[in-house]
Motif scaffolding. Structure first.
Motif, PDB file in Angstrom:
ATOM      1  N   THR A  51     -39.137  14.800   4.514  1.00 13.97           N
ATOM      2  CA  THR A  51     -40.038  14.703   3.377  1.00 13.97           C
ATOM      3  C   THR A  51     -39.528  15.587   2.252  1.00 13.97           C
ATOM      4  O   THR A  51     -38.610  16.397   2.441  1.00 13.97           O
ATOM      5  CB  THR A  51     -41.458  15.136   3.808  1.00 13.97           C
ATOM      6  OG1 THR A  51     -42.374  14.873   2.745  1.00 13.97           O
ATOM      7  CG2 THR A  51     -41.515  16.633   4.115  1.00 13.97           C
ATOM      8  N   THR A  52     -40.110  15.440   1.059  1.00 18.21           N
ATOM      9  CA  THR A  52     -39.810  16.341  -0.045  1.00 18.21           C
ATOM     10  C   THR A  52     -41.135  16.743  -0.674  1.00 18.21           C
ATOM     11  O   THR A  52     -42.181  16.518  -0.072  1.00 18.21           O
ATOM     12  CB  THR A  52     -38.842  15.681  -1.060  1.00 18.21           C
ATOM     13  OG1 THR A  52     -38.440  16.653  -2.025  1.00 18.21           O
ATOM     14  CG2 THR A  52     -39.496  14.494  -1.765  1.00 18.21           C
ATOM     15  N   SER A  53     -41.121  17.377  -1.846  1.00 27.77           N
ATOM     16  CA  SER A  53     -42.391  17.772  -2.465  1.00 27.77           C
ATOM     17  C   SER A  53     -42.402  17.347  -3.921  1.00 27.77           C
ATOM     18  O   SER A  53     -41.392  16.887  -4.462  1.00 27.77           O
ATOM     19  CB  SER A  53     -42.601  19.282  -2.366  1.00 27.77           C
ATOM     20  OG  SER A  53     -42.012  19.929  -3.483  1.00 27.77           O
ATOM     21  N   ALA A  54     -43.557  17.556  -4.561  1.00 25.68           N
ATOM     22  CA  ALA A  54     -43.698  17.182  -5.971  1.00 25.68           C
ATOM     23  C   ALA A  54     -42.807  18.016  -6.875  1.00 25.68           C
ATOM     24  O   ALA A  54     -42.683  17.722  -8.062  1.00 25.68           O
ATOM     25  CB  ALA A  54     -45.154  17.323  -6.394  1.00 25.68           C
ATOM     26  N   ALA A  55     -42.166  19.064  -6.318  1.00 29.26           N
ATOM     27  CA  ALA A  55     -41.239  19.856  -7.128  1.00 29.26           C
ATOM     28  C   ALA A  55     -39.965  19.067  -7.439  1.00 29.26           C
ATOM     29  O   ALA A  55     -39.214  19.449  -8.338  1.00 29.26           O
ATOM     30  CB  ALA A  55     -40.878  21.147  -6.402  1.00 29.26           C
ATOM     31  N   TYR A  56     -39.714  18.035  -6.680  1.00 31.55           N
ATOM     32  CA  TYR A  56     -38.478  17.260  -6.852  1.00 31.55           C
ATOM     33  C   TYR A  56     -38.790  15.794  -7.109  1.00 31.55           C
ATOM     34  O   TYR A  56     -39.778  15.251  -6.609  1.00 31.55           O
ATOM     35  CB  TYR A  56     -37.603  17.379  -5.597  1.00 31.55           C
ATOM     36  CG  TYR A  56     -37.065  18.771  -5.381  1.00 31.55           C
ATOM     37  CD1 TYR A  56     -36.029  19.263  -6.160  1.00 31.55           C
ATOM     38  CD2 TYR A  56     -37.616  19.599  -4.404  1.00 31.55           C
ATOM     39  CE1 TYR A  56     -35.538  20.549  -5.966  1.00 31.55           C
ATOM     40  CE2 TYR A  56     -37.132  20.884  -4.207  1.00 31.55           C
ATOM     41  CZ  TYR A  56     -36.084  21.351  -4.993  1.00 31.55           C
ATOM     42  OH  TYR A  56     -35.606  22.616  -4.812  1.00 31.55           O
ATOM     43  N   ASN A  57     -37.909  15.194  -7.866  1.00 32.69           N
ATOM     44  CA  ASN A  57     -38.016  13.761  -8.141  1.00 32.69           C
ATOM     45  C   ASN A  57     -36.620  13.162  -7.983  1.00 32.69           C
ATOM     46  O   ASN A  57     -35.949  12.851  -8.964  1.00 32.69           O
ATOM     47  CB  ASN A  57     -38.547  13.548  -9.566  1.00 32.69           C
ATOM     48  CG  ASN A  57     -38.764  12.080  -9.845  1.00 32.69           C
ATOM     49  OD1 ASN A  57     -38.900  11.269  -8.916  1.00 32.69           O
ATOM     50  ND2 ASN A  57     -38.768  11.716 -11.118  1.00 32.69           N
ATOM     51  N   PRO A  58     -36.162  13.076  -6.734  1.00 33.92           N
ATOM     52  CA  PRO A  58     -34.765  12.674  -6.515  1.00 33.92           C
ATOM     53  C   PRO A  58     -34.520  11.232  -6.942  1.00 33.92           C
ATOM     54  O   PRO A  58     -35.454  10.438  -7.031  1.00 33.92           O
ATOM     55  CB  PRO A  58     -34.584  12.839  -5.004  1.00 33.92           C
ATOM     56  CG  PRO A  58     -35.954  12.838  -4.424  1.00 33.92           C
ATOM     57  CD  PRO A  58     -36.885  13.337  -5.491  1.00 33.92           C
ATOM     58  N   PRO A  59     -33.256  10.914  -7.210  1.00 32.61           N
ATOM     59  CA  PRO A  59     -32.922   9.545  -7.616  1.00 32.61           C
ATOM     60  C   PRO A  59     -33.363   8.529  -6.566  1.00 32.61           C
ATOM     61  O   PRO A  59     -33.413   8.839  -5.360  1.00 32.61           O
ATOM     62  CB  PRO A  59     -31.395   9.570  -7.732  1.00 32.61           C
ATOM     63  CG  PRO A  59     -31.027  11.005  -7.839  1.00 32.61           C
ATOM     64  CD  PRO A  59     -32.085  11.786  -7.134  1.00 32.61           C
ATOM     65  N   ALA A  60     -33.647   7.332  -7.040  1.00 33.57           N
ATOM     66  CA  ALA A  60     -34.126   6.288  -6.129  1.00 33.57           C
ATOM     67  C   ALA A  60     -33.131   6.039  -5.000  1.00 33.57           C
ATOM     68  O   ALA A  60     -33.530   5.769  -3.861  1.00 33.57           O
ATOM     69  CB  ALA A  60     -34.380   5.007  -6.914  1.00 33.57           C
ATOM     70  N   GLY A  61     -31.835   6.146  -5.302  1.00 40.78           N
ATOM     71  CA  GLY A  61     -30.830   5.889  -4.273  1.00 40.78           C
ATOM     72  C   GLY A  61     -30.924   6.878  -3.126  1.00 40.78           C
ATOM     73  O   GLY A  61     -30.731   6.519  -1.960  1.00 40.78           O
ATOM     74  N   ALA A  62     -31.241   8.145  -3.440  1.00 43.45           N
ATOM     75  CA  ALA A  62     -31.385   9.152  -2.384  1.00 43.45           C
ATOM     76  C   ALA A  62     -32.651   8.894  -1.580  1.00 43.45           C
ATOM     77  O   ALA A  62     -32.661   8.980  -0.349  1.00 43.45           O
ATOM     78  CB  ALA A  62     -31.422  10.546  -2.998  1.00 43.45           C
ATOM     79  N   ARG A  63     -33.721   8.566  -2.280  1.00 45.33           N
ATOM     80  CA  ARG A  63     -34.959   8.231  -1.565  1.00 45.33           C
ATOM     81  C   ARG A  63     -34.735   7.047  -0.623  1.00 45.33           C
ATOM     82  O   ARG A  63     -35.267   7.015   0.483  1.00 45.33           O
ATOM     83  CB  ARG A  63     -36.064   7.872  -2.565  1.00 45.33           C
ATOM     84  CG  ARG A  63     -36.651   9.058  -3.290  1.00 45.33           C
ATOM     85  CD  ARG A  63     -37.863   8.612  -4.106  1.00 45.33           C
ATOM     86  NE  ARG A  63     -38.367   9.688  -4.930  1.00 45.33           N
ATOM     87  CZ  ARG A  63     -39.252  10.600  -4.505  1.00 45.33           C
ATOM     88  NH1 ARG A  63     -39.712  10.553  -3.275  1.00 45.33           N
ATOM     89  NH2 ARG A  63     -39.653  11.556  -5.313  1.00 45.33           N
ATOM     90  N   ALA A  64     -33.935   6.085  -1.090  1.00 51.58           N
ATOM     91  CA  ALA A  64     -33.702   4.894  -0.268  1.00 51.58           C
ATOM     92  C   ALA A  64     -32.984   5.264   1.032  1.00 51.58           C
ATOM     93  O   ALA A  64     -33.315   4.744   2.103  1.00 51.58           O
ATOM     94  CB  ALA A  64     -32.886   3.868  -1.053  1.00 51.58           C
ATOM     95  N   VAL A  65     -32.008   6.185   0.939  1.00 47.67           N
ATOM     96  CA  VAL A  65     -31.291   6.604   2.150  1.00 47.67           C
ATOM     97  C   VAL A  65     -32.272   7.246   3.136  1.00 47.67           C
ATOM     98  O   VAL A  65     -32.277   6.945   4.339  1.00 47.67           O
ATOM     99  CB  VAL A  65     -30.156   7.591   1.808  1.00 47.67           C
ATOM    100  CG1 VAL A  65     -29.499   8.136   3.075  1.00 47.67           C
ATOM    101  CG2 VAL A  65     -29.117   6.930   0.907  1.00 47.67           C
ATOM    102  N   VAL A  66     -33.115   8.148   2.626  1.00 46.37           N
ATOM    103  CA  VAL A  66     -34.049   8.863   3.507  1.00 46.37           C
ATOM    104  C   VAL A  66     -35.111   7.910   4.056  1.00 46.37           C
ATOM    105  O   VAL A  66     -35.425   7.939   5.252  1.00 46.37           O
ATOM    106  CB  VAL A  66     -34.705  10.041   2.750  1.00 46.37           C
ATOM    107  CG1 VAL A  66     -35.743  10.738   3.620  1.00 46.37           C
ATOM    108  CG2 VAL A  66     -33.632  11.034   2.309  1.00 46.37           C
ATOM    109  N   ASN A  67     -35.641   7.059   3.191  1.00 48.69           N
ATOM    110  CA  ASN A  67     -36.673   6.128   3.658  1.00 48.69           C
ATOM    111  C   ASN A  67     -36.141   5.216   4.763  1.00 48.69           C
ATOM    112  O   ASN A  67     -36.828   4.956   5.754  1.00 48.69           O
ATOM    113  CB  ASN A  67     -37.199   5.279   2.490  1.00 48.69           C
ATOM    114  CG  ASN A  67     -38.055   6.102   1.550  1.00 48.69           C
ATOM    115  OD1 ASN A  67     -38.509   7.195   1.905  1.00 48.69           O
ATOM    116  ND2 ASN A  67     -38.265   5.603   0.337  1.00 48.69           N
ATOM    117  N   GLU A  68     -34.942   4.728   4.573  1.00 46.90           N
ATOM    118  CA  GLU A  68     -34.369   3.828   5.577  1.00 46.90           C
ATOM    119  C   GLU A  68     -34.141   4.568   6.899  1.00 46.90           C
ATOM    120  O   GLU A  68     -34.446   4.056   7.977  1.00 46.90           O
ATOM    121  CB  GLU A  68     -33.049   3.237   5.050  1.00 46.90           C
ATOM    122  CG  GLU A  68     -32.314   2.325   6.019  1.00 46.90           C
ATOM    123  CD  GLU A  68     -33.103   1.050   6.355  1.00 46.90           C
ATOM    124  OE1 GLU A  68     -34.144   0.795   5.713  1.00 46.90           O
ATOM    125  OE2 GLU A  68     -32.683   0.331   7.295  1.00 46.90           O
TER     126      GLU A  68
END
Ligand SMILES: [Zn+2]
Length: 686
Positions: free
Chosen positions: A300-317
């Motif tokens: 997970t991450t927190s509201a302190a960060y708004n990582p690029p969609a590509g990074a979120r996609a790697v983690v979500n997958e």
């Protein structure tokens, strides 16, 4: 054994001591306190000092880096001392073996600050500077609020931005235990406290209860509800709501500076622990910072960060296909020891039967450990086992291999920061000398082998520069040591409201007796790590008539400064060697090795009123008899690995003295980035 720094290292850190203290410009001049030192003399006798003063990226005579790496990888092994890494060398077959053989191994790398904890260590690795500069003086510290009151805050607490969703539902419960009142506004905190005795971000108020008992609140909401239900005045809070974030860092990290200097560069930072991931990464909200969430079993991450969609996609997958409810079927219900080779390499850890009496049974004691015992559930059992290292490594490999996110494969260089926490979490409970610890290390050796192979498969030779270090070391369990060696000296102070009497309470009683204060006085607010805070809102206190004279003499902070060094070093002489009142820091003796360590951890807003200087093998710990810790300025806590690998670096063993503050400036130089706040030096030019 206390470490006495060699003269060069001591000198270079002492010279810049006053910078933060006096709000002076941070760039250090080549001027000694006693006057200008001739440059020729500096060149002749103080080459390290010159390099320090000039900074890693602007040293004119430095040979140019062979070619810039496309990807810089930072590996932090939480709680691993150099001695431990080195001593088990014959056990390794994977990445640790390769790094020790193929890398540039700095064998004499030591932190120079007190409170060698996870937050300060990771912040030092990423900023190239000690807590004096980066501001992260401990995992938790005392915060003075505008109204003069005090509270303990976590190093990762920062004010929540407006409109953050997900405020937890309100709840209220008061629980009396051990003559204290515990007040909860979060059901999850109540459950956590019932199972582990810990209150994560709590506030303790001595004498605040209806019968003047100490009250411990789990949150500001708990204080608000308590005040309401007990007819007390409403309070407002500086930080009504906090989120986890890097906001307490006072200077930018390598990742922050790279993102500024080379727009488009990306930072990915992964760990089991939030503070490790976010302090290794830094303050830029674009960083992709993820940690293991014990509630959901996912990263997970927190509201302190708004990582690029590509990074979120790697983690979500990865979360979807490998984590959460899938974990029990993947890792089972037991932690079994890896098969031991025949013949067994040496040295061997202390056999389990000699350790079990002194271990905290996070996952039970003795093999096989089970993931079914932890009261907070299966995911927390995994957190306190080697499995979280598996998870961090798997997610790291997913990032390395992801073609779409293309980490390290685009025009600008990227950083991948990884902090492996199992070494620390398991050693706290089971001891770094245990079979459990070696098992974690052997598994980590295999993980790092996979990581190195994946990096080699994904990048051309020289395209990756990796640096490995640790945030601190770890002490062996003193009671276990003494059971094997009656002459062993060491011990623990218990700083936990569950365990009576705690260090805070004993100290308050002693000070009250010594100064003729009423017996229930609380002149001391508390200790966090090896920093002591006076109960400033209660000062000055007034004496009662007695051996000290007539009543109503005032006891002030200056009184405490005067009396505490003698009182503490007498009453706690086996655990505390020295007390350094912060108000007297201009007069601290510079030939005292503990002074440098204290000053390098000093922040005027966060350090409290005095440093307690621990004796060798002394712990400040929540458990009165089991488990172990770190945090001191002694060899086992400060001497950590520093290894550079790849990026054209040649295999070498370097025995010259260095510090982990050198990690970031070395990587910065390779990336062509300047770090104006760093005090470390580029190791690859020497
Ligand atoms: Zn740590």
């Amino acid at each position: 054994m206390p470490v006495r720094g060699d003269e060069t290292v001591t000198a270079r850190f002492v010279i810049s001591l006053s910078r933060r203290d006096g709000n002076l410009p941070r760039r250090r001049p080549l001027v000694h306190e006693k006057g200008v030192v001739p440059v020729t003399k500096i060149l002749a006798v103080a080459a390290p000092l010159l390099a320090l003063a000039a900074g890693p990226a602007v040293r004119p005579s430095a040979p140019a880096a062979p070619s810039r790496p496309r990807l810089v990888v930072v590996v932090s092994i939480d709680g691993l001392s150099f001695a431990r890494l080195e001593s088990y060398r014959s056990w390794y077959t994977g990445g640790l073996k390769r790094l020790l053989e193929e890398g540039r191994v700095e064998t004499a790398c030591r932190y120079r600050h007190l409170n060698t904890e996870t937050g300060p260590g990771h912040s030092s690795l990423s900023t190239g500077a000690p807590p004096r500069v980066n501001g992260i003086v401990a995992n938790r510290w005392f915060q003075r609020l505008k109204d003069g009151s005090l509270r303990v805050i976590n190093s990762v607490d920062q004010p929540a931005p407006e409109g953050v969703p997900g405020t937890p539902p309100m709840f209220y419960r008061e629980v009396e235990k051990d003559d204290r009142l515990y007040v909860f506004a979060l059901e999850s905190e109540l459950k956590r406290w019932q199972s582990s005795g810990e209150i994560g971000r709590g506030t303790t108020r001595p004498g605040y209860g209806p019968q003047d008992e100490t009250v411990v609140f789990d949150s500001d909401d708990a204080i608000t509800l308590y005040n309401f239900s007990h007819g007390r005045a409403k309070e407002t809070f500086d930080q009504a709501q906090t989120i986890v974030g890097p906001g307490n860092l006072r200077v930018p990290t390598l990742g922050d500076l790279l993102a500024d200097a080379r727009p488009g560069s990306r930072v990915v930072s992964l760990s089991a622990k939030d503070r490790s991931a976010l302090f290794l990464a830094g303050r830029n909200p674009q960083h992709a910072v993820f940690w293991f969430d014990q509630e959901t079993g996912r990263f997970t991450t927190s509201a302190a960060y708004n990582p690029p969609a590509g990074a979120r996609a790697v983690v979500n997958e990865w979360n979807r296909t490998s984590a959460g409810p899938l974990l029990p079927s993947r890792f089972g219900l037991a932690w079994k020891r890896m098969p031991v080779p025949d013949p067994q390499p040496s040295p061997t850890p202390v056999p389990a039967p000699l350790m079990t009496d002194f271990q905290i049974p996070s996952n039970g004691v003795g093999w096989d450990h089970t993931f079914t015992l932890h009261p907070r559930g299966y995911f927390t059992s995994l957190y306190y086992s080697p499995v979280v290292d598996d998870l961090v490594n798997e997610l790291a490999l997913a990032f390395v291999r992801d073609e779409a996110y293309a980490l390290g494969r685009r025009e600008q260089p990227d950083i991948l920061a990884l902090s492996y926490s199992s070494q620390d979490l398991v050693s706290h409970s089971y001891g770094p000398e245990s079979e459990e610890n070696l098992d974690v290390l052997r598994r980590l050796d295999l993980h790092l082998g996979r990581l190195l192979s994946a990096l080699e498969a994904s990048f051309p030779k020289g395209g990756v520069l990796l640096a490995l270090s640790a945030d601190h070391g770890m002490q062996t369990i003193p009671e276990a040591e003494r059971s094997r060696n009656p002459a062993f000296k060491g011990g623990r102070l218990t700083n936990n409201l569950r365990a009576l009497p705690s260090f805070d309470e004993t100290l308050n009683r002693l000070v009250s007796e010594e100064l003729c204060l009423p017996p229930d006085s609380k002149p001391i607010f508390g200790a966090e790590g090896w920093s002591l805070m006076y109960n400033r809102p209660a000062l000055p206190l007034r004496t009662v008539a007695g051996p000290c004279g007539p009543a109503d003499s005032l006891v002030t902070a200056e009184t405490l400064d005067a009396v505490l060094p003698r009182l503490i070093t007498h009453a706690f002489r086996e655990e505390i060697a020295e007390v350094l009142p912060v108000s007297q820091r201009e007069r601290w003796p510079h030939d005292d090795p503990a002074v440098e360590f204290s000053l390098n951890d000093f922040d005027p807003e966060r350090s409290g009123d005095a440093f307690l200087i621990p004796q060798p093998n002394a712990l400040m710990h929540f458990d009165p008899a089991r488990g172990t810790h770190h945090g001191t300025h002694h060899e086992y806590d400060i001497h950590v690995p520093l290894i550079f690998w790849g990026g054209g670096v040649k295999a070498a063993r370097i025995d010259a003295s260095c510090t982990p503050y050198d990690l970031a400036p070395t990587l910065a130089a390779a990336l062509g980035v300047t770090m104006p706040d760093a005090v470390g030096v580029n190791r690859l030019t020497r």
